[in-house]
Motif scaffolding. Structure first.
Motif, PDB file in Angstrom:
ATOM      1  N   GLY A  10      -4.847   0.290   1.982  1.00  0.00           N
ATOM      2  CA  GLY A  10      -4.900  -1.000   1.302  1.00  0.00           C
ATOM      3  C   GLY A  10      -4.757  -2.143   2.280  1.00  0.00           C
ATOM      4  N   ASN A  11      -4.880  -3.350   1.752  1.00  0.00           N
ATOM      5  CA  ASN A  11      -4.712  -4.538   2.583  1.00  0.00           C
ATOM      6  C   ASN A  11      -3.265  -4.609   3.098  1.00  0.00           C
ATOM      7  OD1 ASN A  11      -7.264  -5.119   1.618  1.00  0.00           O
ATOM      8  ND2 ASN A  11      -6.771  -7.176   0.936  1.00  0.00           N
ATOM      9  N   PRO A  12      -3.037  -5.357   4.178  1.00  0.00           N
ATOM     10  CA  PRO A  12      -1.657  -5.600   4.602  1.00  0.00           C
ATOM     11  C   PRO A  12      -0.843  -6.182   3.446  1.00  0.00           C
ATOM     12  CG  PRO A  12      -3.201  -6.474   6.228  1.00  0.00           C
ATOM     13  CD  PRO A  12      -4.008  -6.056   5.035  1.00  0.00           C
ATOM     14  N   ASN A  13       0.409  -5.790   3.344  1.00  0.00           N
ATOM     15  CA  ASN A  13       1.340  -6.323   2.345  1.00  0.00           C
ATOM     16  C   ASN A  13       1.001  -5.985   0.897  1.00  0.00           C
ATOM     17  OD1 ASN A  13       3.048  -7.487   4.220  1.00  0.00           O
ATOM     18  ND2 ASN A  13       1.797  -9.346   4.315  1.00  0.00           N
ATOM     19  N   ILE A  59      -5.465  -2.852   6.158  1.00  0.00           N
ATOM     20  CA  ILE A  59      -6.786  -3.291   6.619  1.00  0.00           C
ATOM     21  C   ILE A  59      -7.511  -4.069   5.519  1.00  0.00           C
ATOM     22  CG2 ILE A  59      -7.203  -1.496   8.346  1.00  0.00           C
ATOM     23  CD1 ILE A  59      -8.712   0.077   6.162  1.00  0.00           C
ATOM     24  N   TYR A  60      -8.470  -4.895   5.909  1.00  0.00           N
ATOM     25  CA  TYR A  60      -9.294  -5.632   4.947  1.00  0.00           C
ATOM     26  C   TYR A  60     -10.672  -5.006   4.795  1.00  0.00           C
ATOM     27  CZ  TYR A  60      -5.683  -9.151   5.161  1.00  0.00           C
ATOM     28  OH  TYR A  60      -4.475  -9.791   5.097  1.00  0.00           O
ATOM     29  N   SER A  61     -11.092  -4.223   5.792  1.00  0.00           N
ATOM     30  CA  SER A  61     -12.396  -3.586   5.686  1.00  0.00           C
ATOM     31  C   SER A  61     -12.452  -2.378   6.613  1.00  0.00           C
ATOM     32  CB  SER A  61     -13.519  -4.568   6.022  1.00  0.00           C
ATOM     33  OG  SER A  61     -13.796  -4.545   7.405  1.00  0.00           O
ATOM     34  N   LEU A  62     -13.563  -1.643   6.538  1.00  0.00           N
ATOM     35  CA  LEU A  62     -13.754  -0.499   7.437  1.00  0.00           C
ATOM     36  C   LEU A  62     -14.827  -0.824   8.470  1.00  0.00           C
ATOM     37  CD1 LEU A  62     -13.759   2.409   4.795  1.00  0.00           C
ATOM     38  CD2 LEU A  62     -11.926   1.843   6.370  1.00  0.00           C
ATOM     39  N   SER A  63     -14.864  -2.048   8.914  1.00  0.00           N
ATOM     40  CA  SER A  63     -16.015  -2.551   9.707  1.00  0.00           C
ATOM     41  C   SER A  63     -16.356  -1.830  11.011  1.00  0.00           C
ATOM     42  CB  SER A  63     -15.841  -4.035   9.963  1.00  0.00           C
ATOM     43  OG  SER A  63     -15.837  -4.686   8.741  1.00  0.00           O
ATOM     44  N   ASP A  89      -2.964  -5.170  -4.169  1.00  0.00           N
ATOM     45  CA  ASP A  89      -2.058  -6.237  -4.606  1.00  0.00           C
ATOM     46  C   ASP A  89      -2.676  -6.913  -5.823  1.00  0.00           C
ATOM     47  OD1 ASP A  89      -0.652  -8.567  -5.031  1.00  0.00           O
ATOM     48  OD2 ASP A  89      -0.752  -9.270  -2.949  1.00  0.00           O
ATOM     49  N   GLY A  90      -2.074  -6.680  -6.981  1.00  0.00           N
ATOM     50  CA  GLY A  90      -2.618  -7.200  -8.238  1.00  0.00           C
ATOM     51  C   GLY A  90      -2.628  -8.718  -8.319  1.00  0.00           C
ATOM     52  N   THR A  91      -1.851  -9.385  -7.465  1.00  0.00           N
ATOM     53  CA  THR A  91      -1.841 -10.846  -7.498  1.00  0.00           C
ATOM     54  C   THR A  91      -2.997 -11.413  -6.669  1.00  0.00           C
ATOM     55  OG1 THR A  91      -0.426 -11.166  -5.554  1.00  0.00           O
ATOM     56  CG2 THR A  91       0.690 -10.803  -7.659  1.00  0.00           C
ATOM     57  N   ASN A  92      -3.717 -10.519  -6.025  1.00  0.00           N
ATOM     58  CA  ASN A  92      -4.818 -10.929  -5.144  1.00  0.00           C
ATOM     59  C   ASN A  92      -5.989  -9.987  -5.317  1.00  0.00           C
ATOM     60  OD1 ASN A  92      -5.449 -12.822  -3.145  1.00  0.00           O
ATOM     61  ND2 ASN A  92      -3.428 -12.454  -2.212  1.00  0.00           N
ATOM     62  N   LEU A  93      -6.308  -9.735  -6.596  1.00  0.00           N
ATOM     63  CA  LEU A  93      -7.230  -8.663  -6.949  1.00  0.00           C
ATOM     64  C   LEU A  93      -8.576  -8.782  -6.233  1.00  0.00           C
ATOM     65  CD1 LEU A  93      -6.954  -6.255  -8.756  1.00  0.00           C
ATOM     66  CD2 LEU A  93      -7.823  -7.604 -10.665  1.00  0.00           C
ATOM     67  N   GLU A  94      -9.143  -9.992  -6.280  1.00  0.00           N
ATOM     68  CA  GLU A  94     -10.493 -10.175  -5.769  1.00  0.00           C
ATOM     69  C   GLU A  94     -10.584  -9.822  -4.280  1.00  0.00           C
ATOM     70  OE1 GLU A  94     -12.221 -13.248  -7.873  1.00  0.00           O
ATOM     71  OE2 GLU A  94     -14.107 -13.240  -6.739  1.00  0.00           O
ATOM     72  N   ARG A  95      -9.632 -10.334  -3.518  1.00  0.00           N
ATOM     73  CA  ARG A  95      -9.674 -10.060  -2.085  1.00  0.00           C
ATOM     74  C   ARG A  95      -9.444  -8.576  -1.786  1.00  0.00           C
ATOM     75  NH1 ARG A  95      -5.662 -13.067   1.950  1.00  0.00           N
ATOM     76  NH2 ARG A  95      -4.253 -11.466   1.204  1.00  0.00           N
ATOM     77  N   ASN A  96      -8.511  -7.957  -2.523  1.00  0.00           N
ATOM     78  CA  ASN A  96      -8.164  -6.563  -2.270  1.00  0.00           C
ATOM     79  C   ASN A  96      -9.275  -5.582  -2.628  1.00  0.00           C
ATOM     80  OD1 ASN A  96      -4.822  -5.767  -1.942  1.00  0.00           O
ATOM     81  ND2 ASN A  96      -5.400  -7.916  -2.206  1.00  0.00           N
ATOM     82  N   THR A 254     -16.796 -10.012  -7.902  1.00  0.00           N
ATOM     83  CA  THR A 254     -16.628 -11.207  -8.729  1.00  0.00           C
ATOM     84  C   THR A 254     -16.896 -10.876 -10.195  1.00  0.00           C
ATOM     85  OG1 THR A 254     -17.380 -12.530  -6.864  1.00  0.00           O
ATOM     86  CG2 THR A 254     -17.330 -13.624  -8.993  1.00  0.00           C
ATOM     87  N   LYS A 255     -17.990 -10.153 -10.440  1.00  0.00           N
ATOM     88  CA  LYS A 255     -18.309  -9.772 -11.822  1.00  0.00           C
ATOM     89  C   LYS A 255     -17.230  -8.868 -12.397  1.00  0.00           C
ATOM     90  CE  LYS A 255     -23.294 -10.123 -11.277  1.00  0.00           C
ATOM     91  NZ  LYS A 255     -24.182  -9.365 -10.373  1.00  0.00           N
ATOM     92  N   LEU A 256     -16.779  -7.932 -11.569  1.00  0.00           N
ATOM     93  CA  LEU A 256     -15.767  -6.979 -12.008  1.00  0.00           C
ATOM     94  C   LEU A 256     -14.464  -7.683 -12.384  1.00  0.00           C
ATOM     95  CD1 LEU A 256     -15.068  -3.984 -12.260  1.00  0.00           C
ATOM     96  CD2 LEU A 256     -14.453  -4.004  -9.829  1.00  0.00           C
ATOM     97  N   VAL A 257     -14.045  -8.635 -11.568  1.00  0.00           N
ATOM     98  CA  VAL A 257     -12.789  -9.333 -11.825  1.00  0.00           C
ATOM     99  C   VAL A 257     -12.927 -10.216 -13.072  1.00  0.00           C
ATOM    100  CG1 VAL A 257     -11.164 -11.056 -10.908  1.00  0.00           C
ATOM    101  CG2 VAL A 257     -11.948  -9.190  -9.449  1.00  0.00           C
ATOM    102  N   GLN A 258     -14.106 -10.822 -13.240  1.00  0.00           N
ATOM    103  CA  GLN A 258     -14.343 -11.616 -14.456  1.00  0.00           C
ATOM    104  C   GLN A 258     -14.242 -10.753 -15.705  1.00  0.00           C
ATOM    105  OE1 GLN A 258     -18.116 -13.544 -13.933  1.00  0.00           O
ATOM    106  NE2 GLN A 258     -17.195 -15.243 -12.766  1.00  0.00           N
TER     107      GLN A 258
END
Ligand code: GDP
Ligand code: K
Ligand code: MG
Length: 272
Positions: A10-13, A59-63, A89-96, A254-258
């Motif tokens: 997952g993303n850091p933190n 990590i943020y990606s597998l680049s 992190d559910g408070t930052n769903l889109e980025r995660n 974006t569509k998924l989070v909407q």
């Protein structure tokens, strides 16, 4: 029960190390800043020594661009893990969820644990976990590691997935013009890569990922044909291949989070 290995990714933190400590009884450093876990650490489930967890760097990606991404990616593509528990992190769903789309492409079963639900519930947002699971096509559980909620269910779901003999493969599909290109690359790769990793390799080659190009060491003819497919697609999108994929991932998320979140205050307003 056979031995299984679960990767915490997952993303850091997002709460990976907090979860790892809770599950294994370890005492790894938890801190509200990135870059704390640079190495991966393994530990056994307190209640079942057949289940091993790997706490991977955030990590943020597998680049991959950072040392953390390289460690996580190398581990994930070598197939030591039986499944991925993606801590979000559910408070930052889109980025995660950006990373989630990539994790779904590596050919391992993925379960998404939406953590920090204690904070999400206090905020004005409501996450519909069923819709999120439906939209993603993988199991999703809500969790709060600090409140010790949802942990058991997350472990149950991911061990179930890890024990599947023929796991179902699901990954996001993108704009049909991109999918056509990926299909053509997949045909060129047929028989050259494991079937379950086909999505990963086609996307990485489309992105002109140097590490994957070197790893596969394809003939010049095939490389040329792939390059032609990429060049045509770049013309169609009027964009570079890597950023075509990035944009498609964000559109999907974006569509998924909407679809799966409701802002309670906005909802109230629209009713009045
Ligand atoms: P990592 O970087 O993914 O390993 O995340 P950590 O486990 O180090 O946690 C980052 C921060 O989030 C720490 O301050 C944790 O105490 C906090 N944290 C982890 N899980 C939860 C949770 O479910 N709810 C809340 N409120 N905080 C959490
Ligand atoms: K941290
Ligand atoms: Mg950590």
């Amino acid at each position: 029960m056979k031995k299984i290995e679960i990767a915490l990714v997952g993303n850091p933190n997002s709460g990976k190390t907090s979860l790892f400590n809770e599950l294994t009884g370890a005492n790894q450093y938890v801190g509200n800043w990135p870059g704390v876990t640079v190495e991966k650490k393994s530990g056994k489930l307190k209640k079942n020594a057949n289940v091993t967890f790997q706490d991977l760097p955030g990590i943020y990606s597998l680049s991959p661009y950072s040392p953390e991404e390289i460690i996580a990616r190398d581990y994930l593509v070598t197939d030591d893990a039986d499944a991925v528990l993606n801590v979000v992190d559910g408070t930052n769903l889109e980025r995660n969820l950006y990373l989630t789309t990539q994790l779904m492409e590596i050919g391992l079963p993925v379960v998404v644990a939406v953590n920090m639900m204690d904070i999400v519930e206090k905020s004005g947002t409501n996450i519909n976990l069923d819709k999120l699971a439906y939209g993603l096509g993988v199991p999703v559980v809500g969790m709060s590691v600090v409140k010790r909620k949802g942990i058991k269910e997350a472990v149950q779901r991911v061990t179930d997935e890890a024990e599947q003999v023929f796991p179902e493969e699901t990954f996001p599909t993108y704009d049909s013009r991109l999918e056509v290109a990926l299909n053509e690359i997949a045909q060129l790769l047929d028989g050259r890569v494991p079937a379950k990793k086909m999505r990963w390799y086609t996307l990485k080659l489309f992105e002109r990922d140097k590490r994957v190009q070197d790893e596969l060491a394809l003939s010049d003819t095939i490389c040329q044909e792939i390059e032609e497919v990429i060049a045509i697609t770049e013309k169609i999108f009027d964009d570079e291949s890597e950023s075509i994929v990035i944009n498609e991932r964000y559109d999907f998320i974006t569509k998924l989070v909407q679809l799966s979140t409701i802002d309670k205050e906005r909802f109230q307003l629209s009713l009045s």
